[in-house]
Scaffold this active site. Structure first.
Site, PDB file in Angstrom:
ATOM      1  N   ASP A   7       0.889  -1.169   0.000  1.00 41.95           N
ATOM      2  CA  ASP A   7       0.000   0.000   0.000  1.00 41.95           C
ATOM      3  C   ASP A   7       0.925   1.217   0.000  1.00 41.95           C
ATOM      4  O   ASP A   7       1.466   1.582   1.044  1.00 41.95           O
ATOM      5  CB  ASP A   7      -0.899  -0.004   1.240  1.00 41.95           C
ATOM      6  CG  ASP A   7      -1.793   1.226   1.298  1.00 41.95           C
ATOM      7  OD1 ASP A   7      -2.284   1.664   0.240  1.00 41.95           O
ATOM      8  OD2 ASP A   7      -1.987   1.757   2.407  1.00 41.95           O
ATOM      9  N   GLU A  67      -1.815  -1.779  -4.998  1.00 42.10           N
ATOM     10  CA  GLU A  67      -3.100  -1.148  -5.288  1.00 42.10           C
ATOM     11  C   GLU A  67      -2.897  -0.018  -6.279  1.00 42.10           C
ATOM     12  O   GLU A  67      -1.943   0.752  -6.175  1.00 42.10           O
ATOM     13  CB  GLU A  67      -3.713  -0.614  -3.997  1.00 42.10           C
ATOM     14  CG  GLU A  67      -5.167  -0.231  -4.139  1.00 42.10           C
ATOM     15  CD  GLU A  67      -5.824   0.040  -2.793  1.00 42.10           C
ATOM     16  OE1 GLU A  67      -6.508  -0.857  -2.296  1.00 42.10           O
ATOM     17  OE2 GLU A  67      -5.627   1.129  -2.268  1.00 42.10           O
ATOM     18  N   ASP A 140      -2.106   1.098   7.063  1.00 39.79           N
ATOM     19  CA  ASP A 140      -1.364   0.896   5.815  1.00 39.79           C
ATOM     20  C   ASP A 140      -0.876  -0.549   5.692  1.00 39.79           C
ATOM     21  O   ASP A 140      -0.865  -1.116   4.600  1.00 39.79           O
ATOM     22  CB  ASP A 140      -0.175   1.859   5.738  1.00 39.79           C
ATOM     23  CG  ASP A 140      -0.611   3.289   5.948  1.00 39.79           C
ATOM     24  OD1 ASP A 140      -1.084   3.905   4.977  1.00 39.79           O
ATOM     25  OD2 ASP A 140      -0.504   3.779   7.079  1.00 39.79           O
TER      26      ASP A 140
END
Length: 165
Positions: A7, A67, A140
């Protein structure tokens, strides 16, 4: 297969390392790379590179799952996150990892089964899927684990369908 989920972020980049055992995810490690806001941006990006490089060297993943960016408001934040994401992608490519990218919707659907799930629902499912005693912190790191879980699910579905990712 060892999957490194990321992330990306400039202040905090989350990472999660999972092993795919027959389509089931087994937790290996997770954490974050933190950089100081008072530090030059180039130095912050170098720190992200160095720490992700260490994670790759330590666990030897074959796959990076990251992502895709989604920002609707703050262009400045999108740019700095994009820079961190670029550093992560470059580091993974440099080490020969196969790279897969997933939208936030795909991650939520894979982990929770619902594309409009909120952060707490995703975190609770990450905890359940990985049989953890607590919800992984910080957010995160939990998000990075969710991205890695998403990849394991996508790989399992591709195998069932007889297709390749």
């Amino acid at each position: 297969m060892i999957v490194l989920g990321i992330d990306p972020g400039t202040a905090t980049t989350g990472y999660g390392v999972l092993e795919d055992i027959g389509g089931k995810a087994r937790l290996i490690d997770y954490g974050v790379v933190r950089t100081s806001s008072g530090t030059n941006q180039a130095i912050r990006l170098l720190e992200i590179h160095n720490r992700i490089e260490q994670v790759i060297q330590c666990y030897s993943p074959s796959v990076l799952a990251v992502e895709e960016l989604f920002f609707s408001r703050n262009a400045k934040t999108a740019i700095t996150v994009g820079q961190a994401r670029g550093v992560v992608l470059m580091t993974a490519a440099e080490r020969g990892l196969v790279i897969y990218e997933y939208t936030p919707l795909e991650v939520k659907q894979a982990v929770v089964g619902f594309g409009n799930a909120d952060k707490r629902q995703v975190q609770a499912m990450v905890k359940a899927i990985l049989q953890m005693k607590e919800i992984p912190k910080p957010d995160d790191a939990a998000d990075a684990l969710a991205v890695a879980i998403c990849h394991i699910h996508a790989a399992r579905l591709a195998k069932v369908r007889g297709t390749q990712l």
